[in-house]
Scaffold this motif. Structure first.
Motif: not given
Length: 119
Positions: A12-18, A104-106
């Motif tokens: 979910a964090a990587l999807a938010l980053a993208a 990305v930090v998350l």
């Protein structure tokens, strides 16, 4: 700790980053939909915090110590809200970049949490 929850928070964090990275590429600030995405990721991180504390209360131990484990859990919970508040202060594309960087930090914190729990 639950591996599935760690993977879910990371994905979910990587999807938010993208998603926020795409908004920054398009020269857009964070919008209401981005904040809904941030809320979803934050709820997942909160669920992970609660799960981790319950696991510790049940007598399970993190391999690298409980204090550092809880500190990383709290840091993981705070990463996205902090980036969201900073993006409110910067209503340009850089607000979207801030949220993407926080996500990305998350994701990196999640990898470290996995290492701390199962070293």
């Amino acid at each position: 700790m639950l591996d599935a929850l760690t993977i879910a928070v990371s994905a979910a964090a990587l999807a938010l980053a993208a998603w926020c990275g795409l908004a920054a590429y398009r020269d857009q600030p964070t919008k209401d939909w981005h904040f809904i995405g941030m809320a979803v990721v934050t709820v997942l991180a909160l669920a992970q915090l609660v799960t981790g504390i319950v696991q510790l209360a049940r007598g399970l131990e993190a391999d690298e110590g409980s204090v550092i484990f809880v500190a990383y859990l709290i840091g993981a919970l705070a990463a996205i809200p902090a980036a969201g508040f900073l993006s409110l202060a910067e209503r340009t594309r850089w607000g979207s970049v801030t949220v993407a960087a926080g996500a990305v930090v998350l994701a990196v914190l999640e990898v470290r949490l996995y290492d701390i729990w199962k070293a």
